[in-house]
Design a protein around this motif. Structure first.
Motif, PDB file in Angstrom:
ATOM      1  N   LYS A  11       0.839  -1.199   0.000  1.00 11.82           N
ATOM      2  CA  LYS A  11       0.000   0.000   0.000  1.00 11.82           C
ATOM      3  C   LYS A  11       0.880   1.258   0.000  1.00 11.82           C
ATOM      4  CE  LYS A  11      -2.823   1.296   3.499  1.00 11.82           C
ATOM      5  NZ  LYS A  11      -3.778   1.107   4.607  1.00 11.82           N
ATOM      6  N   SER A  14       2.783   1.577  -3.439  1.00 10.18           N
ATOM      7  CA  SER A  14       1.987   2.003  -4.596  1.00 10.18           C
ATOM      8  C   SER A  14       1.544   3.451  -4.453  1.00 10.18           C
ATOM      9  CB  SER A  14       0.782   1.074  -4.834  1.00 10.18           C
ATOM     10  OG  SER A  14       0.437   0.373  -3.714  1.00 10.18           O
ATOM     11  N   THR A  15       1.145   3.847  -3.242  1.00 11.31           N
ATOM     12  CA  THR A  15       0.779   5.250  -3.039  1.00 11.31           C
ATOM     13  C   THR A  15       1.968   6.162  -3.341  1.00 11.31           C
ATOM     14  OG1 THR A  15      -0.547   4.427  -1.207  1.00 11.31           O
ATOM     15  CG2 THR A  15      -0.411   6.793  -1.439  1.00 11.31           C
ATOM     16  N   PHE A  18       2.839   6.416  -7.101  1.00  9.30           N
ATOM     17  CA  PHE A  18       1.847   7.221  -7.825  1.00  9.30           C
ATOM     18  C   PHE A  18       2.109   8.715  -7.596  1.00  9.30           C
ATOM     19  CE2 PHE A  18      -2.416   9.260  -7.924  1.00  9.30           C
ATOM     20  CZ  PHE A  18      -2.655   9.108  -9.287  1.00  9.30           C
ATOM     21  N   LEU A  21       5.270   9.838  -9.309  1.00 11.18           N
ATOM     22  CA  LEU A  21       5.163  10.002 -10.754  1.00 11.18           C
ATOM     23  C   LEU A  21       4.639  11.406 -11.069  1.00 11.18           C
ATOM     24  CD1 LEU A  21       5.699   8.286 -13.244  1.00 11.18           C
ATOM     25  CD2 LEU A  21       3.270   7.747 -13.320  1.00 11.18           C
ATOM     26  N   PHE A  87       0.453   6.395   8.849  1.00  8.61           N
ATOM     27  CA  PHE A  87       0.689   5.946   7.485  1.00  8.61           C
ATOM     28  C   PHE A  87       0.938   7.132   6.562  1.00  8.61           C
ATOM     29  CE2 PHE A  87      -0.904   4.801   3.258  1.00  8.61           C
ATOM     30  CZ  PHE A  87      -0.061   3.737   2.977  1.00  8.61           C
ATOM     31  N   THR A 141       8.230   5.559 -22.609  1.00 10.70           N
ATOM     32  CA  THR A 141       7.498   4.579 -21.798  1.00 10.70           C
ATOM     33  C   THR A 141       8.422   3.709 -20.956  1.00 10.70           C
ATOM     34  OG1 THR A 141       7.340   3.379 -23.853  1.00 10.70           O
ATOM     35  CG2 THR A 141       5.312   4.354 -23.002  1.00 10.70           C
ATOM     36  N   ARG A 142       9.569   3.332 -21.537  1.00  9.01           N
ATOM     37  CA  ARG A 142      10.513   2.521 -20.750  1.00  9.01           C
ATOM     38  C   ARG A 142      10.937   3.263 -19.493  1.00  9.01           C
ATOM     39  NH1 ARG A 142      13.652  -1.512 -23.578  1.00  9.01           N
ATOM     40  NH2 ARG A 142      12.837  -1.778 -25.665  1.00  9.01           N
ATOM     41  N   LEU A 145       8.137   3.403 -16.917  1.00  9.66           N
ATOM     42  CA  LEU A 145       8.002   2.093 -16.296  1.00  9.66           C
ATOM     43  C   LEU A 145       9.122   1.865 -15.274  1.00  9.66           C
ATOM     44  CD1 LEU A 145       6.160  -0.259 -16.458  1.00  9.66           C
ATOM     45  CD2 LEU A 145       7.533  -1.214 -18.289  1.00  9.66           C
ATOM     46  N   LEU A 148       8.564   3.867 -12.162  1.00  3.67           N
ATOM     47  CA  LEU A 148       7.543   3.254 -11.314  1.00  3.67           C
ATOM     48  C   LEU A 148       8.113   2.067 -10.550  1.00  3.67           C
ATOM     49  CD1 LEU A 148       4.301   3.274 -13.503  1.00  3.67           C
ATOM     50  CD2 LEU A 148       4.681   4.445 -11.330  1.00  3.67           C
TER      51      LEU A 148
ATOM     52  N   PHE B   4       8.159  -5.477 -28.768  1.00  2.06           N
ATOM     53  CA  PHE B   4       8.106  -5.175 -27.345  1.00  2.06           C
ATOM     54  C   PHE B   4       7.750  -3.706 -27.089  1.00  2.06           C
ATOM     55  CE2 PHE B   4      10.215  -3.734 -23.449  1.00  2.06           C
ATOM     56  CZ  PHE B   4       9.659  -4.612 -22.537  1.00  2.06           C
ATOM     57  N   ASP B   5       8.407  -2.826 -27.855  1.00  3.50           N
ATOM     58  CA  ASP B   5       8.172  -1.402 -27.670  1.00  3.50           C
ATOM     59  C   ASP B   5       6.754  -1.000 -28.053  1.00  3.50           C
ATOM     60  OD1 ASP B   5      10.381   0.163 -26.701  1.00  3.50           O
ATOM     61  OD2 ASP B   5      11.490  -0.820 -28.308  1.00  3.50           O
ATOM     62  N   LEU B   9       4.984  -3.114 -24.211  1.00  7.18           N
ATOM     63  CA  LEU B   9       5.345  -2.111 -23.219  1.00  7.18           C
ATOM     64  C   LEU B   9       4.198  -1.155 -22.887  1.00  7.18           C
ATOM     65  CD1 LEU B   9       7.771  -1.528 -21.488  1.00  7.18           C
ATOM     66  CD2 LEU B   9       8.570   0.071 -23.212  1.00  7.18           C
ATOM     67  N   PRO B  10       3.537  -0.553 -23.918  1.00  5.19           N
ATOM     68  CA  PRO B  10       2.434   0.363 -23.572  1.00  5.19           C
ATOM     69  C   PRO B  10       1.324  -0.329 -22.791  1.00  5.19           C
ATOM     70  CG  PRO B  10       3.078   0.656 -25.837  1.00  5.19           C
ATOM     71  CD  PRO B  10       3.800  -0.552 -25.348  1.00  5.19           C
ATOM     72  N   PHE B  12       1.559  -2.987 -20.862  1.00  6.24           N
ATOM     73  CA  PHE B  12       2.047  -3.293 -19.526  1.00  6.24           C
ATOM     74  C   PHE B  12       2.077  -2.035 -18.658  1.00  6.24           C
ATOM     75  CE2 PHE B  12       5.719  -4.425 -16.645  1.00  6.24           C
ATOM     76  CZ  PHE B  12       4.958  -5.273 -15.866  1.00  6.24           C
ATOM     77  N   LEU B  13       2.480  -0.938 -19.312  1.00  9.24           N
ATOM     78  CA  LEU B  13       2.538   0.343 -18.615  1.00  9.24           C
ATOM     79  C   LEU B  13       1.160   0.754 -18.122  1.00  9.24           C
ATOM     80  CD1 LEU B  13       4.464   2.584 -17.850  1.00  9.24           C
ATOM     81  CD2 LEU B  13       3.919   3.713 -19.976  1.00  9.24           C
ATOM     82  N   MET B  16       0.226  -1.299 -15.156  1.00  5.14           N
ATOM     83  CA  MET B  16       0.896  -0.873 -13.917  1.00  5.14           C
ATOM     84  C   MET B  16       0.260   0.399 -13.347  1.00  5.14           C
ATOM     85  SD  MET B  16       3.501  -2.672 -12.701  1.00  5.14           S
ATOM     86  CE  MET B  16       4.709  -1.589 -11.917  1.00  5.14           C
ATOM     87  N   VAL B  17       0.035   1.370 -14.238  1.00  8.69           N
ATOM     88  CA  VAL B  17      -0.555   2.629 -13.781  1.00  8.69           C
ATOM     89  C   VAL B  17      -1.945   2.361 -13.209  1.00  8.69           C
ATOM     90  CG1 VAL B  17      -1.413   4.873 -14.504  1.00  8.69           C
ATOM     91  CG2 VAL B  17       0.792   4.083 -15.336  1.00  8.69           C
ATOM     92  N   ILE B  20      -1.725   0.839  -9.787  1.00 11.51           N
ATOM     93  CA  ILE B  20      -1.354   1.799  -8.750  1.00 11.51           C
ATOM     94  C   ILE B  20      -2.536   2.704  -8.407  1.00 11.51           C
ATOM     95  CG2 ILE B  20       0.064   3.860  -8.376  1.00 11.51           C
ATOM     96  CD1 ILE B  20       2.345   2.301  -9.684  1.00 11.51           C
ATOM     97  N   ILE B  21      -3.302   3.114  -9.420  1.00  9.84           N
ATOM     98  CA  ILE B  21      -4.471   3.961  -9.155  1.00  9.84           C
ATOM     99  C   ILE B  21      -5.476   3.199  -8.296  1.00  9.84           C
ATOM    100  CG2 ILE B  21      -6.464   5.075 -10.217  1.00  9.84           C
ATOM    101  CD1 ILE B  21      -4.599   5.855 -12.541  1.00  9.84           C
ATOM    102  N   ALA B  23      -4.824   0.777  -6.253  1.00  8.61           N
ATOM    103  CA  ALA B  23      -4.265   0.660  -4.907  1.00  8.61           C
ATOM    104  C   ALA B  23      -4.473   1.947  -4.110  1.00  8.61           C
ATOM    105  CB  ALA B  23      -2.782   0.321  -4.985  1.00  8.61           C
ATOM    106  N   CYS B  24      -4.300   3.094  -4.800  1.00  9.76           N
ATOM    107  CA  CYS B  24      -4.486   4.380  -4.123  1.00  9.76           C
ATOM    108  C   CYS B  24      -5.934   4.580  -3.692  1.00  9.76           C
ATOM    109  CB  CYS B  24      -4.091   5.538  -5.039  1.00  9.76           C
ATOM    110  SG  CYS B  24      -2.336   5.695  -5.169  1.00  9.76           S
ATOM    111  N   THR B  27      -6.540   2.465  -0.803  1.00 11.14           N
ATOM    112  CA  THR B  27      -5.906   3.055   0.373  1.00 11.14           C
ATOM    113  C   THR B  27      -6.769   4.140   0.996  1.00 11.14           C
ATOM    114  OG1 THR B  27      -3.765   2.706  -0.635  1.00 11.14           O
ATOM    115  CG2 THR B  27      -3.850   4.224   1.201  1.00 11.14           C
TER     116      THR B  27
END
Lengths: 226, 276
Positions: A11, A14-15, A18, A21, A87, A141-142, A145, A148, B4-5, B9-10, B12-13, B16-17, B20-21, B23-24, B27
């Motif tokens: 938690k 990830s917070t 984010f 970023l 937290f 993007t790399r 990523l 992150l 991959f590029d 990748l996009p 997967f990106l 991930m984003v 995370i959103i 998870a937030c 939270t």
């Protein structure tokens, strides 16, 4: 192994990633393209958490967030709770602690974007923000990523700062690395070994992921290629 | 651009984003939910490290009897004191001495009618099982044994058991000779891990820890006479900022009742001694 502590770490990480970023995108853009002569000073400040002992950062944050500080009192007035040993306090600490791990891959990625594409976009009449969103970001993007993953993994591995401002409170600030420390002192050898092995595998997984993404020749976002 | 590029990748990106959103959101939702329920059935305890095993047992017994869960954070008393002053959200403080809870009273974190003494501790010399040191024969002079390179104690600056260890060495005028052999644990159970793992050949630990199962199975101890150091009366305090005054008071009653006392006794706590 304590799943409560692990869940808390996830938690927190990830917070933190984010929020980082959001902060790191404009900051990294500025670092990548600014021509300001004192820019190196800003870069040094951003990189500080890499070399600064976590106890130094933790100590300053403890003072800054404590109920005796101006900031700590304001927070208490507004939200009715304490920032330190909470937290939310850990999130603030982690954002500082992992800042370079978000900013550096991003600015490296922005810099590796072909200058001609950026110039072309400007010549075609795109505003800098449009160029950033439509040209630079899709080509980075790399780096995004990487930022992150690295800030996530670095926050999971945080120990010294959490020890200083966290206070080892179950379910609130007892993250997985603090939990390991606690288990060692509780002479809970089985659980400690389990947690340590788990953290080792997790870190290995994250770093494999970073180098997998970065494996193309000539890319050096994650560090020098040997 | 590689496959991959362009494709992997996009997506997967985005994944991930998205993760995370989510998870937030989760939270903030859980933080909000927690704000509503005030964690009614939980008491947060700051306890001295030498209570590590006895307080775990008390927590289990208390939860069974009264349904209130104890979340215990262990540490050196001085560290816990500093955390409480800085605003840590504890309901109760169990110190390893009398002065620290009293300092909290002086600073307005509690009142003297919420102060209590729950037992008196002792210190021991402790060696791992394979050690050649004969504690019974050598008694306190065991610390001078030729095989000893390091002596493990808790930090005397903020851990009362570390202070007691130093006092016992000073009592026999051994401190100056041995000072450079001391290794300092952050608290008394940290000091115990040093000697249990062989980093130190002997440790001055709390009797309560020496009686804990994992240490009893892995070493031997010798009880240091109580007149070698100032009395280790252990005091506690219900903090004024606690929202759970009722539960906190019933915990104190529980500890002073037959069941609580018998657990403390099992871990080598004695009844309060008058200060000499």
């Amino acid at each position: 192994m304590s799943w409560e502590a692990f869940g808390l770490s996830i938690k927190l990480a990830s917070t933190t990633s984010f929020i980082l970023l959001l902060i790191a995108l404009p900051l990294a853009y500025w670092i990548a393209y600014s021509k300001w002569r004192w820019k190196f000073l800003v870069e040094a400040v951003v990189a500080l958490p890499i070399v600064l002992p976590p106890t130094v950062l933790g100590f300053y944050l403890l003072i800054a967030m404590g109920t005796r500080s101006f900031f700590g009192r304001i927070y208490q007035e507004v939200f009715g709770s304490n920032l330190v040993f909470s937290f939310e306090g850990l999130v603030i600490a982690s954002v500082f602690y992992s800042l370079p791990f978000a900013v550096q891959p991003l600015s490296a990625a922005f810099l590796s974007v072909d200058k001609r594409l950026i110039q072309l976009s400007a010549v075609l009449g795109a505003a800098p923000l449009v160029t950033f969103i439509k040209v630079i970001l899709p080509l980075s993007t790399r780096g995004i990523l990487m930022a992150l993953i690295l800030s996530f993994a670095h926050t999971i591995g945080e120990f010294g700062v959490v020890l200083m401002v966290g206070g080892n409170i179950a379910g609130e600030t007892r993250t997985i690395s603090i939990d390991l420390y606690d288990q060692v002192q509780a002479m809970n050898d089985g659980a400690a070994l389990e947690t340590a092995l788990f953290l080792l595998m997790l870190s290995f997984f994250f770093l494999s992921l970073v180098y997998f993404i970065d494996r193309k020749k000539g890319r050096t976002i994650a560090g020098p290629k040997i | 651009m590689t496959h991959f590029d362009r494709i992997l990748l996009p997506s997967f990106l985005k994944f991930m984003v998205g993760l995370i959103i989510v998870a937030c959101l989760f939270t903030s939702a859980s933080a909000y939910g927690r704000g509503l329920d005030h964690r009614d059935n939980v008491l947060r305890i700051a306890a001295a490290s030498n209570l590590r095993f006895s307080m775990d047992e008390i927590a289990t017994a208390f939860e069974q009897e009264q349904g209130t869960r104890l979340e215990v954070s262990y540490g050196a008393s001085g560290n816990l004191l500093a955390q409480i002053i800085a605003g840590a959200p504890f309901d109760l403080f169990f110190s390893a001495d009398e002065t620290m809870p009293k300092r909290l009273i002086e600073q307005g974190f509690g009142t003297s009618d919420h102060y209590f003494i729950y037992g008196t501790g002792r210190i021991v010399l402790w060696v791992p099982l394979g050690s050649p040191i004969n504690l019974e024969a050598l008694e306190m002079n065991a610390v001078l044994h030729h095989t000893i390179n390091k002596i493990s104690i808790a930090n005397p600056r903020y851990a009362p058991y570390g202070l007691a260890a130093v006092s016992s060495l000073k009592h026999l005028n051994l401190f100056e000779r041995l000072e450079e052999k001391l290794v300092i644990g952050e608290n008394v159970s940290h000091a115990a891990t040093f000697v249990r793992r062989g980093g130190a050949e002997i440790g001055i630990l709390s009797y309560a820890l020496a009686l804990a199962v994992s240490l009893q199975n892995s070493g031997r101890y010798w009880l240091i006479p109580s007149n070698y150091h100032p009395t280790l009366n252990q005091g506690g305090l219900i903090l004024d900022r606690s929202q759970h005054q009722f539960e906190a008071k019933s915990l104190v009653r529980f500890i002073k009742s037959g069941e609580g006392l018998s657990i403390l006794k099992k871990y080598g706590f004695f009844e309060e001694e008058k200060v000499r």
